[in-house]
Design a protein around this motif. Sequence first.
Motif, PDB file in Angstrom:
ATOM      1  N   TRP A 135    -123.007   5.533  -3.571  1.00  0.00           N
ATOM      2  CA  TRP A 135    -122.462   4.190  -3.408  1.00  0.00           C
ATOM      3  C   TRP A 135    -121.974   3.681  -4.737  1.00  0.00           C
ATOM      4  N   GLU A 136    -120.876   2.939  -4.701  1.00  0.00           N
ATOM      5  CA  GLU A 136    -120.410   2.201  -5.871  1.00  0.00           C
ATOM      6  C   GLU A 136    -121.148   0.873  -5.851  1.00  0.00           C
ATOM      7  N   LEU A 137    -121.860   0.562  -6.898  1.00  0.00           N
ATOM      8  CA  LEU A 137    -122.657  -0.653  -6.966  1.00  0.00           C
ATOM      9  C   LEU A 137    -121.764  -1.890  -6.881  1.00  0.00           C
ATOM     10  N   GLY A 138    -122.046  -2.760  -5.932  1.00  0.00           N
ATOM     11  CA  GLY A 138    -121.304  -4.007  -5.784  1.00  0.00           C
ATOM     12  C   GLY A 138    -119.915  -3.851  -5.206  1.00  0.00           C
ATOM     13  N   MET A 139    -119.624  -2.689  -4.580  1.00  0.00           N
ATOM     14  CA  MET A 139    -118.274  -2.463  -4.059  1.00  0.00           C
ATOM     15  C   MET A 139    -118.333  -2.119  -2.575  1.00  0.00           C
ATOM     16  N   LEU A 140    -117.433  -2.750  -1.808  1.00  0.00           N
ATOM     17  CA  LEU A 140    -117.345  -2.511  -0.374  1.00  0.00           C
ATOM     18  C   LEU A 140    -115.961  -2.004  -0.016  1.00  0.00           C
ATOM     19  N   ALA A 141    -115.882  -1.172   1.016  1.00  0.00           N
ATOM     20  CA  ALA A 141    -114.608  -0.721   1.568  1.00  0.00           C
ATOM     21  C   ALA A 141    -114.398  -1.472   2.875  1.00  0.00           C
ATOM     22  N   VAL A 142    -113.228  -2.081   3.020  1.00  0.00           N
ATOM     23  CA  VAL A 142    -112.911  -2.867   4.205  1.00  0.00           C
ATOM     24  C   VAL A 142    -111.667  -2.274   4.858  1.00  0.00           C
ATOM     25  N   GLY A 143    -111.795  -1.904   6.096  1.00  0.00           N
ATOM     26  CA  GLY A 143    -110.669  -1.367   6.853  1.00  0.00           C
ATOM     27  C   GLY A 143    -110.631  -2.033   8.213  1.00  0.00           C
ATOM     28  N   GLY A 144    -109.764  -1.547   9.065  1.00  0.00           N
ATOM     29  CA  GLY A 144    -109.680  -2.089  10.416  1.00  0.00           C
ATOM     30  C   GLY A 144    -108.364  -2.772  10.667  1.00  0.00           C
ATOM     31  N   LEU A 145    -108.408  -3.768  11.535  1.00  0.00           N
ATOM     32  CA  LEU A 145    -107.214  -4.503  11.938  1.00  0.00           C
ATOM     33  C   LEU A 145    -106.985  -5.658  10.972  1.00  0.00           C
ATOM     34  N   PHE A 146    -105.910  -5.566  10.181  1.00  0.00           N
ATOM     35  CA  PHE A 146    -105.572  -6.632   9.241  1.00  0.00           C
ATOM     36  C   PHE A 146    -104.455  -7.482   9.828  1.00  0.00           C
ATOM     37  N   SER A 147    -104.835  -8.549  10.490  1.00  0.00           N
ATOM     38  CA  SER A 147    -103.871  -9.519  11.011  1.00  0.00           C
ATOM     39  C   SER A 147    -103.904 -10.734  10.087  1.00  0.00           C
ATOM     40  N   ALA A 148    -102.983 -11.648  10.284  1.00  0.00           N
ATOM     41  CA  ALA A 148    -102.999 -12.876   9.490  1.00  0.00           C
ATOM     42  C   ALA A 148    -104.332 -13.606   9.677  1.00  0.00           C
ATOM     43  N   ALA A 149    -104.834 -13.637  10.898  1.00  0.00           N
ATOM     44  CA  ALA A 149    -106.096 -14.328  11.174  1.00  0.00           C
ATOM     45  C   ALA A 149    -107.275 -13.629  10.504  1.00  0.00           C
ATOM     46  N   SER A 150    -107.316 -12.289  10.552  1.00  0.00           N
ATOM     47  CA  SER A 150    -108.444 -11.584   9.935  1.00  0.00           C
ATOM     48  C   SER A 150    -108.382 -11.672   8.409  1.00  0.00           C
ATOM     49  N   LEU A 151    -107.173 -11.670   7.838  1.00  0.00           N
ATOM     50  CA  LEU A 151    -107.047 -11.811   6.382  1.00  0.00           C
ATOM     51  C   LEU A 151    -107.468 -13.202   5.928  1.00  0.00           C
ATOM     52  N   ARG A 152    -107.093 -14.218   6.714  1.00  0.00           N
ATOM     53  CA  ARG A 152    -107.527 -15.584   6.381  1.00  0.00           C
ATOM     54  C   ARG A 152    -109.052 -15.673   6.460  1.00  0.00           C
ATOM     55  N   ALA A 153    -109.639 -15.099   7.498  1.00  0.00           N
ATOM     56  CA  ALA A 153    -111.093 -15.125   7.650  1.00  0.00           C
ATOM     57  C   ALA A 153    -111.761 -14.359   6.512  1.00  0.00           C
ATOM     58  N   LEU A 154    -111.220 -13.205   6.149  1.00  0.00           N
ATOM     59  CA  LEU A 154    -111.752 -12.424   5.037  1.00  0.00           C
ATOM     60  C   LEU A 154    -111.714 -13.260   3.754  1.00  0.00           C
ATOM     61  N   ALA A 155    -110.610 -13.957   3.516  1.00  0.00           N
ATOM     62  CA  ALA A 155    -110.487 -14.793   2.321  1.00  0.00           C
ATOM     63  C   ALA A 155    -111.531 -15.911   2.329  1.00  0.00           C
ATOM     64  N   TYR A 156    -111.700 -16.598   3.468  1.00  0.00           N
ATOM     65  CA  TYR A 156    -112.699 -17.659   3.549  1.00  0.00           C
ATOM     66  C   TYR A 156    -114.104 -17.130   3.281  1.00  0.00           C
ATOM     67  N   VAL A 157    -114.443 -15.992   3.868  1.00  0.00           N
ATOM     68  CA  VAL A 157    -115.775 -15.418   3.679  1.00  0.00           C
ATOM     69  C   VAL A 157    -115.985 -15.060   2.204  1.00  0.00           C
ATOM     70  N   ALA A 158    -115.007 -14.406   1.593  1.00  0.00           N
ATOM     71  CA  ALA A 158    -115.140 -13.982   0.190  1.00  0.00           C
ATOM     72  C   ALA A 158    -115.243 -15.180  -0.752  1.00  0.00           C
ATOM     73  N   VAL A 159    -114.417 -16.185  -0.542  1.00  0.00           N
ATOM     74  CA  VAL A 159    -114.451 -17.380  -1.400  1.00  0.00           C
ATOM     75  C   VAL A 159    -115.789 -18.104  -1.236  1.00  0.00           C
ATOM     76  N   ALA A 160    -116.222 -18.296  -0.007  1.00  0.00           N
ATOM     77  CA  ALA A 160    -117.496 -18.971   0.246  1.00  0.00           C
ATOM     78  C   ALA A 160    -118.653 -18.179  -0.350  1.00  0.00           C
ATOM     79  N   TYR A 161    -118.593 -16.860  -0.241  1.00  0.00           N
ATOM     80  CA  TYR A 161    -119.670 -16.036  -0.778  1.00  0.00           C
ATOM     81  C   TYR A 161    -119.701 -16.110  -2.304  1.00  0.00           C
ATOM     82  N   ALA A 162    -118.539 -16.001  -2.954  1.00  0.00           N
ATOM     83  CA  ALA A 162    -118.483 -16.091  -4.417  1.00  0.00           C
ATOM     84  C   ALA A 162    -119.041 -17.432  -4.887  1.00  0.00           C
ATOM     85  N   ASP A 163    -118.728 -18.498  -4.165  1.00  0.00           N
ATOM     86  CA  ASP A 163    -119.236 -19.821  -4.514  1.00  0.00           C
ATOM     87  C   ASP A 163    -120.742 -19.891  -4.297  1.00  0.00           C
TER      88      ASP A 163
END
Length: 149
Positions: free
Chosen positions: A55-83
């Motif tokens: 495993w790469e420490l602190g690194m995730l691989a994200v694949g699947g269906l990248f739609s506008a809605a899933s990218l927006r959700a991914l961005a919200y999750v990442a921003v909220a998590y970083a905060d």
Amino acid sequence: MAELLLSIQPRPSTPAERVDEFARQLADDLRTVPGLRIAHAQSAADGHGKSQQAWELGMLAVGGLFSAASLRALAYVAVAYADRVKARSITLRSGDNELVITGSTRVDARLVTELTQLIGGTPAATAELPAQPERRPVAGQHGGGTAGN
């Protein structure tokens, strides 16, 4: 199929075990987004262990269906998590291109367009995004990023 690598950039004094815990928690949060596949990023193992990959420490691989809605959700999750965990940033990479977000990054159509470009899609995929409330950065912090180096 496109794949993103998400790398958590913690504060310098964060122990390795805590970084691994951050990655597990972020993976759990991202699994709530329909259509995405989340796994720990793999790399060639150092040394002469039995496993050819580690495993790469602190690194995730994200694949699947990248739609506008899933990218927006991914961005919200990442921003909220970083905060939430007070990480310095989360870097999203695809090939040689990257996008850096922080807890104060504003999730808007521009950010989703940058994510779309990062995965090799077309910005037109974000044309029909619903308006979202504006998130204002905390004084003294800044966020956002640009695709590319």
